[in-house]
Design a protein around this motif. Sequence first.
Motif, PDB file in Angstrom:
ATOM      1  N   ILE A   1       0.854  -1.186   0.000  1.00 58.99           N
ATOM      2  CA  ILE A   1       0.000   0.000   0.000  1.00 58.99           C
ATOM      3  C   ILE A   1       0.888   1.234   0.000  1.00 58.99           C
ATOM      4  O   ILE A   1       1.704   1.418   0.905  1.00 58.99           O
ATOM      5  N   LEU A   2       0.761   2.050  -1.042  1.00 56.50           N
ATOM      6  CA  LEU A   2       1.563   3.267  -1.162  1.00 56.50           C
ATOM      7  C   LEU A   2       0.945   4.335  -0.275  1.00 56.50           C
ATOM      8  O   LEU A   2      -0.168   4.804  -0.526  1.00 56.50           O
ATOM      9  N   GLU A  47       0.386   7.870   1.520  1.00 56.84           N
ATOM     10  CA  GLU A  47       0.628   9.315   1.383  1.00 56.84           C
ATOM     11  C   GLU A  47       0.672   9.951   2.765  1.00 56.84           C
ATOM     12  O   GLU A  47      -0.140   9.633   3.635  1.00 56.84           O
ATOM     13  N   SER A  88      -5.158   7.379   3.408  1.00 53.08           N
ATOM     14  CA  SER A  88      -4.237   6.243   3.282  1.00 53.08           C
ATOM     15  C   SER A  88      -4.677   5.108   4.204  1.00 53.08           C
ATOM     16  O   SER A  88      -4.588   3.937   3.847  1.00 53.08           O
ATOM     17  N   ARG A  91       9.976   8.830  -7.898  1.00 51.37           N
ATOM     18  CA  ARG A  91       9.049   8.177  -6.957  1.00 51.37           C
ATOM     19  C   ARG A  91       8.531   6.859  -7.534  1.00 51.37           C
ATOM     20  O   ARG A  91       8.481   5.839  -6.851  1.00 51.37           O
ATOM     21  N   ALA A 112       9.016   2.978  -6.173  1.00 53.24           N
ATOM     22  CA  ALA A 112       7.884   2.099  -5.838  1.00 53.24           C
ATOM     23  C   ALA A 112       7.921   0.824  -6.679  1.00 53.24           C
ATOM     24  O   ALA A 112       7.694  -0.279  -6.166  1.00 53.24           O
ATOM     25  N   ILE A 134      -0.892  -3.964  -5.614  1.00 53.20           N
ATOM     26  CA  ILE A 134      -0.473  -2.645  -5.130  1.00 53.20           C
ATOM     27  C   ILE A 134      -1.695  -1.739  -5.043  1.00 53.20           C
ATOM     28  O   ILE A 134      -2.505  -1.686  -5.970  1.00 53.20           O
ATOM     29  N   GLY A 187      -2.800   2.332  -4.241  1.00 48.46           N
ATOM     30  CA  GLY A 187      -2.332   3.703  -4.064  1.00 48.46           C
ATOM     31  C   GLY A 187      -3.536   4.613  -4.125  1.00 48.46           C
ATOM     32  O   GLY A 187      -4.621   4.176  -4.543  1.00 48.46           O
ATOM     33  N   SER A 226      -5.908   7.464  -5.578  1.00 45.98           N
ATOM     34  CA  SER A 226      -6.217   8.143  -6.829  1.00 45.98           C
ATOM     35  C   SER A 226      -6.419   9.629  -6.513  1.00 45.98           C
ATOM     36  O   SER A 226      -7.428  10.224  -6.839  1.00 45.98           O
ATOM     37  N   GLY A 268      -1.461  11.164  -6.729  1.00 44.63           N
ATOM     38  CA  GLY A 268      -1.545   9.771  -7.163  1.00 44.63           C
ATOM     39  C   GLY A 268      -1.765   9.623  -8.657  1.00 44.63           C
ATOM     40  O   GLY A 268      -1.285   8.670  -9.280  1.00 44.63           O
ATOM     41  N   ILE A 324       0.705   6.712  -9.572  1.00 43.61           N
ATOM     42  CA  ILE A 324       0.269   5.314  -9.682  1.00 43.61           C
ATOM     43  C   ILE A 324       0.358   4.798 -11.137  1.00 43.61           C
ATOM     44  O   ILE A 324       0.884   3.709 -11.370  1.00 43.61           O
ATOM     45  N   GLY A 343      -5.860   2.081  -7.990  1.00 43.54           N
ATOM     46  CA  GLY A 343      -5.830   3.441  -7.469  1.00 43.54           C
ATOM     47  C   GLY A 343      -7.155   3.694  -6.770  1.00 43.54           C
ATOM     48  O   GLY A 343      -8.208   3.655  -7.396  1.00 43.54           O
TER      49      GLY A 343
END
Lengths: 256, 315
Positions: B6-7, B9, B19, B75, B79, B91, B93, B95, B99, B103, B151
């Motif tokens: 999980i990306l 923020e 997030s 970035r 990732a 994955i 992330g 939106s 993002g 993403i 996303g």
Amino acid sequence: MQIYVCIKHVPDSAANIHLLDDTRIDEKVAFLLNPYDEHAVTEAAALKKKAADSEIIAVCIGKPDAEKTIRTAMAMGADRGILVETDEACDSMTTARALHAAIVQDGSADIIFTGKESIDSEGMQTQFRIGALFGFPVVTNAAFLDVTSGKAVVTCELSGGRTRTFELALPCVVGAGRGLNTPAYPTFPDVVKARKKPIKTISLDSLSITPAGGSAKTVALAPLVQKRHPKKITGTPADQAKEIIRILQKEAKVLA
Amino acid sequence: MKKTGILIELENGRVKETSLGMITLAARTEADLHALVLDGVDDTACDILAQYGITTVVDLALASDPEIRLNPAVRADAAAQAAQKLQLDVIFGLSSADGKDFIPRVAALLDAPLVMDCLDVDLEKNIARTSQYSGKVLADIQLTGDVVIFGIRPNAVQPVPSPAQTKKITVPADNTVPADFVLVSWDDGENSSRTSLAEADIIVAGGRGLKNKDNFSLIFDCAEKMNAAVGASRVAVDEGWVSYAYQVGQTGEKVNPQVYITFGISGSIQHFAGMKTARMIIAVNKDDNAAIMANCDYQVQGDVFEILPELIRQL
């Protein structure tokens, strides 16, 4: 400069969308050039004005009917068109491969424009995939572009008035945003001239692209109807304001 | 068991609520949840991530120089490389505004399928639900591939705590700026603390009914009192009252707030495309017949120039 503009033939944003079955919409609605792609074509035309020996090629993947959208792009400044014809609904990975292959087959790109997203599938990713296939840098939601001596300076918009300015080596891929320019709608003579410009039609199969390792497939569509049942807030403006604040505090619980 | 990355923020070093919502969504299916943090992760952030069910916090240790840290290509590369090293299956992330420029880059680098702006995800079948055709259609899209990417629309899922034992590892980023893609300057706006549209709980939006730029400042005043974000219809943007960054709708921002309050907006189909998933819509309009008055939760018929100042006064 050799300027390619990737465009998409999409249903008018004001059209009512009906579903034929679980995975297909009824395509008997007005289709037109994707609104963000109008900005892409407009920017390509502006670039050509500065570098007069440029050629603008509009590239589109879609059904035969997409020719109309290529003609629109031509009326707005594209010199010729390429239609990669297919009846299949392609995902972004396949679309990018097809556009990449069609451009490689046609010539050598100095800059590739796209819209920042299409308003039908709203995938927001094809420009990045095209860039990755070519190995070109990519920006999206461009609001300002200046191309000089082999490089592009681009300002992109994030939300809330935030911006980022990049310097890109050419060739590059630019995803046009609404802030980039104001599209001028074609005049009648432009439309007439566009009818005579050449369109090369190639089948998707003839490009023999290598299939992607993954896929994205639409498995179900449903109309998004969200019927709300409005309650009236009446009284004096002071009463109405008071009631709005009460709702925000007590019902929505978003205000302390 | 699936390995999901999980990306995350951050905002001023703290994990964003939106997030945490992604973690809750990912945790619905049994999975080994990795939080990938690019912008530095302190003990407080680790604790918060643990409280919501993260089993491994992955520090990507991006350099702090803004030219490196804010470069989306750097970035995305960090990732994508971490995803490969950790052999992630899925994955997630956001939106969000950032993002959308991040993403899809990760997806392109990994040549992996992606659905942006997901309202929901079923990780058993890798099916994402998103809206299409200007918000007129809900689409379920199934992804296949070695790694699949989603996303997530901010606020799509409310975060729910679900504590886990967490360990922290470092998978350092390359931190190399590509020669062909250099960030030369950045502007975080006149007021970077202002709530971003895509992630706001409350949005106060104005349209044609505001009549001019001076009047539109009432929208900003009201939003400030509510700690809300400001939105605008296309008319307000085209008239030059606010910049395009504020536009909500088909060709603007797609938003998903708890409450969307409109002043002097008629509610075109294109405007609805950007805000129809709001949990609650409150519409203030002089005209009882405006489209928005029939498709909101609360309709307030009246003069915007009486109600708006009154609201600002009472807040």
